[in-house]
Design a protein around this motif. Structure first.
Motif, PDB file in Angstrom:
ATOM      1  N   ASP A   1      16.741  65.317  35.898  1.00 52.28           N
ATOM      2  CA  ASP A   1      16.325  66.302  34.903  1.00 52.28           C
ATOM      3  C   ASP A   1      16.101  67.669  35.526  1.00 52.28           C
ATOM      4  OD1 ASP A   1      13.434  66.971  35.548  1.00 52.28           O
ATOM      5  OD2 ASP A   1      13.146  64.847  35.162  1.00 52.28           O
ATOM      6  N   ASN A   2      16.106  68.701  34.681  1.00 51.30           N
ATOM      7  CA  ASN A   2      15.828  70.065  35.153  1.00 51.30           C
ATOM      8  C   ASN A   2      14.459  70.506  34.652  1.00 51.30           C
ATOM      9  OD1 ASN A   2      16.379  70.433  32.458  1.00 51.30           O
ATOM     10  ND2 ASN A   2      17.948  71.998  32.754  1.00 51.30           N
ATOM     11  N   GLY A   3      13.530  69.570  34.664  1.00 51.58           N
ATOM     12  CA  GLY A   3      12.169  69.870  34.240  1.00 51.58           C
ATOM     13  C   GLY A   3      11.374  70.552  35.338  1.00 51.58           C
ATOM     14  N   LYS A   4      10.053  70.574  35.165  1.00 55.52           N
ATOM     15  CA  LYS A   4       9.226  71.362  36.078  1.00 55.52           C
ATOM     16  C   LYS A   4       9.079  70.784  37.478  1.00 55.52           C
ATOM     17  CE  LYS A   4       4.993  69.443  34.113  1.00 55.52           C
ATOM     18  NZ  LYS A   4       3.831  69.680  33.271  1.00 55.52           N
TER      19      LYS A   4
ATOM     20  N   LYS B   1      13.271  61.932  44.136  1.00 58.68           N
ATOM     21  CA  LYS B   1      13.320  63.236  44.783  1.00 58.68           C
ATOM     22  C   LYS B   1      12.912  64.279  43.740  1.00 58.68           C
ATOM     23  CE  LYS B   1      16.767  62.270  48.361  1.00 58.68           C
ATOM     24  NZ  LYS B   1      16.436  60.849  48.397  1.00 58.68           N
ATOM     25  N   SER B   2      12.140  65.243  44.173  1.00 57.00           N
ATOM     26  CA  SER B   2      11.701  66.238  43.205  1.00 57.00           C
ATOM     27  C   SER B   2      11.411  67.567  43.878  1.00 57.00           C
ATOM     28  CB  SER B   2      10.439  65.746  42.484  1.00 57.00           C
ATOM     29  OG  SER B   2      10.114  66.617  41.426  1.00 57.00           O
ATOM     30  N   LYS B   3      11.617  68.649  43.146  1.00 54.27           N
ATOM     31  CA  LYS B   3      11.311  69.971  43.672  1.00 54.27           C
ATOM     32  C   LYS B   3      10.641  70.773  42.564  1.00 54.27           C
ATOM     33  CE  LYS B   3      13.380  73.039  47.058  1.00 54.27           C
ATOM     34  NZ  LYS B   3      14.592  73.717  47.499  1.00 54.27           N
ATOM     35  N   LEU B   4       9.467  71.294  42.856  1.00 56.22           N
ATOM     36  CA  LEU B   4       8.724  72.081  41.874  1.00 56.22           C
ATOM     37  C   LEU B   4       9.589  73.216  41.346  1.00 56.22           C
ATOM     38  CD1 LEU B   4       5.019  72.801  42.938  1.00 56.22           C
ATOM     39  CD2 LEU B   4       5.846  71.795  40.812  1.00 56.22           C
ATOM     40  N   GLY B   5       9.637  73.327  40.022  1.00 53.08           N
ATOM     41  CA  GLY B   5      10.404  74.397  39.413  1.00 53.08           C
ATOM     42  C   GLY B   5      11.885  74.104  39.258  1.00 53.08           C
ATOM     43  N   GLU B   6      12.340  72.974  39.824  1.00 48.87           N
ATOM     44  CA  GLU B   6      13.776  72.675  39.726  1.00 48.87           C
ATOM     45  C   GLU B   6      14.059  71.388  38.966  1.00 48.87           C
ATOM     46  OE1 GLU B   6      15.077  74.837  43.889  1.00 48.87           O
ATOM     47  OE2 GLU B   6      15.959  72.889  43.370  1.00 48.87           O
ATOM     48  N   GLY B   7      13.275  70.347  39.235  1.00 45.75           N
ATOM     49  CA  GLY B   7      13.510  69.099  38.530  1.00 45.75           C
ATOM     50  C   GLY B   7      13.333  67.877  39.403  1.00 45.75           C
ATOM     51  N   THR B   8      13.687  66.740  38.831  1.00 47.99           N
ATOM     52  CA  THR B   8      13.451  65.462  39.504  1.00 47.99           C
ATOM     53  C   THR B   8      14.651  64.553  39.342  1.00 47.99           C
ATOM     54  OG1 THR B   8      11.086  65.630  39.048  1.00 47.99           O
ATOM     55  CG2 THR B   8      11.938  63.427  39.491  1.00 47.99           C
ATOM     56  N   VAL B   9      14.893  63.731  40.363  1.00 42.22           N
ATOM     57  CA  VAL B   9      15.902  62.672  40.246  1.00 42.22           C
ATOM     58  C   VAL B   9      15.233  61.361  40.632  1.00 42.22           C
ATOM     59  CG1 VAL B   9      18.132  61.789  40.983  1.00 42.22           C
ATOM     60  CG2 VAL B   9      17.720  64.244  40.991  1.00 42.22           C
TER      61      VAL B   9
ATOM     62  N   ALA C   1       8.186  66.732  31.145  1.00 40.39           N
ATOM     63  CA  ALA C   1       8.286  67.772  32.174  1.00 40.39           C
ATOM     64  C   ALA C   1       9.075  68.976  31.677  1.00 40.39           C
ATOM     65  CB  ALA C   1       8.936  67.203  33.433  1.00 40.39           C
ATOM     66  N   ASN C   2       9.313  69.016  30.352  1.00 37.37           N
ATOM     67  CA  ASN C   2      10.007  70.146  29.731  1.00 37.37           C
ATOM     68  C   ASN C   2      11.452  70.318  30.183  1.00 37.37           C
ATOM     69  OD1 ASN C   2       7.648  70.889  28.319  1.00 37.37           O
ATOM     70  ND2 ASN C   2       6.917  71.991  30.122  1.00 37.37           N
ATOM     71  N   ALA C   3      12.102  69.217  30.505  1.00 42.17           N
ATOM     72  CA  ALA C   3      13.518  69.296  30.864  1.00 42.17           C
ATOM     73  C   ALA C   3      14.333  69.665  29.634  1.00 42.17           C
ATOM     74  CB  ALA C   3      13.990  67.949  31.411  1.00 42.17           C
ATOM     75  N   LYS C   4      15.388  70.450  29.836  1.00 44.97           N
ATOM     76  CA  LYS C   4      16.269  70.802  28.732  1.00 44.97           C
ATOM     77  C   LYS C   4      17.588  70.040  28.838  1.00 44.97           C
ATOM     78  CE  LYS C   4      13.558  73.132  26.434  1.00 44.97           C
ATOM     79  NZ  LYS C   4      12.914  72.223  25.464  1.00 44.97           N
ATOM     80  N   LEU C   5      17.844  69.488  30.028  1.00 43.97           N
ATOM     81  CA  LEU C   5      19.046  68.697  30.237  1.00 43.97           C
ATOM     82  C   LEU C   5      18.656  67.459  31.047  1.00 43.97           C
ATOM     83  CD1 LEU C   5      22.170  68.383  30.057  1.00 43.97           C
ATOM     84  CD2 LEU C   5      22.291  69.555  32.268  1.00 43.97           C
ATOM     85  N   ILE C   6      18.959  66.290  30.499  1.00 44.81           N
ATOM     86  CA  ILE C   6      18.629  65.048  31.201  1.00 44.81           C
ATOM     87  C   ILE C   6      19.903  64.228  31.341  1.00 44.81           C
ATOM     88  CG2 ILE C   6      17.207  62.968  31.210  1.00 44.81           C
ATOM     89  CD1 ILE C   6      15.252  64.406  29.344  1.00 44.81           C
ATOM     90  N   GLU C   7      20.226  63.877  32.583  1.00 46.77           N
ATOM     91  CA  GLU C   7      21.444  63.116  32.842  1.00 46.77           C
ATOM     92  C   GLU C   7      21.094  61.699  33.266  1.00 46.77           C
ATOM     93  OE1 GLU C   7      22.619  66.951  35.216  1.00 46.77           O
ATOM     94  OE2 GLU C   7      24.250  65.498  35.381  1.00 46.77           O
TER      95      GLU C   7
END
Lengths: 121, 180
Positions: B42-45, B89-97, B18-24
């Motif tokens: 993540d802060n992916g798509k 939980k996920s939001k388009l353009g913000e990321g997923t948990v 999902a092109n995340a640059k930071l994954i916790e």
């Protein structure tokens, strides 16, 4: 005990020598690590490559994972890319086979034919 | 999967895709409350509402090589077998948990397994991604932030033998400390 100070020492040593830049002509070992690969046992295979290459201190060999290669029932799958040569695709890999691939193919330049994907698979 | 750490390896790749640059990643072993859980943020798509609703369906997948995506359905099953479950939980353009919870004492819970191998392979394969990994076992915590490695190493690749092996050993030691 591993420390960040050790990492700094490694950085200095590597920078002083010939390091592996990301666009370098390194041998690439690509391990399929999608759900199919993981379930079939690809993680220990990748680890075996990392440890064997580390033990033999082979420079310019990178080991990375990739997603689904498309032949899920043949996992774990490992692709070996030697610059200037055709890609070799190994199937149904195990940690033991990984050690042999490093010794025969990576070090001695002879792909291990018995492990390569064939027409009958 | 034989170990929960293999599910973690699998799920975190979704974040990379999902092109995340930071994954916790946070792994929590809480024997007092009888919970073993992990969360991947993540802060992916991110995912649309429609995709989020269908993501536990084995026939929902983002890949083109096959028509099935088993990662999330298998994880959901593994959690539910123990009496736990997943929450996404996920939001388009913000990321997923994604949060996966297992009942710690359940006889059907797989072992957590080899987290150092899982983290080593993710960290060295996806150098352009920063990982923050927190593993809590009751009162102890092992915290890894790969941005610290990057700060020290500069341009030196995580794939250099010496660096890669250092990272593996560092992870192994940190993990072992948690159970001492």
């Amino acid at each position: 005990m591993k420390s960040l100070a050790e990492l700094e020492a490694i950085r200095q040593k590597v920078s002083a020598g010939v390091s592996m830049r990301k666009d370098d002509h390194a041998v690439r070992i690509v391990v399929g690590m999608a759900t199919c690969g993981i379930a079939a046992g690809a993680r220990p295979v990748m680890n075996a490559f990392v440890e064997e290459i580390g033990k033999r201190n082979l420079e310019h060999v990178s080991v990375v994972q990739t997603g689904c290669i498309g032949m899920c029932r043949l996992e774990p799958i490992v692709e070996v890319l030697v610059p200037g040569e055709e890609k070799v695709t190994y199937i149904k890999m195990t940690p033991q086979k990984a050690q042999k691939v490093v010794a025969e193919h990576i070090v001695n330049g002879r792909p291990v034919k018995e492990y390569v994907v064939g027409e009958n698979d | 999967m034989k170990e929960i750490s293999l599910h973690i390896l699998d799920i975190m790749q979704n974040s990379v895709t999902a092109n995340a640059k930071l994954i916790e990643l946070t792994v929590t072993e809480d024997e007092k409350n009888d919970i073993l859980s992990f969360s991947v943020k993540d802060n992916g798509k991110g995912m649309s509402k429609e995709l989020l609703e269908s993501v536990t369906d084995p026939f929902t997948t983002g890949r083109t090589t096959r028509k099935v995506g088993l990662g999330i359905p298998l994880l959901k099953h593994a959690c539910e077998l123990t009496g736990g479950g997943i929450d996404i939980k996920s939001k388009l353009g913000e990321g997923t948990v994604i949060l996966a919870t297992f009942v710690y004492s359940s006889i059907d819970r797989q072992p957590l397994g080899n987290m150092s191998e899982t983290m080593h392979q993710l960290i060295t394969s996806y150098e352009d991604v920063d990982f923050i990994y927190s593993h809590k076992v009751n009162d102890k915590e092992f915290l890894v932030d790969t941005r610290e490695f990057r700060k020290i190493l500069g341009e030196v690749s995580f794939g250099e033998n010496a660096v890669s092996l250092w990272i593996l050993e560092f992870l192994r030691e940190g993990e072992a400390e948690l159970y001492n």
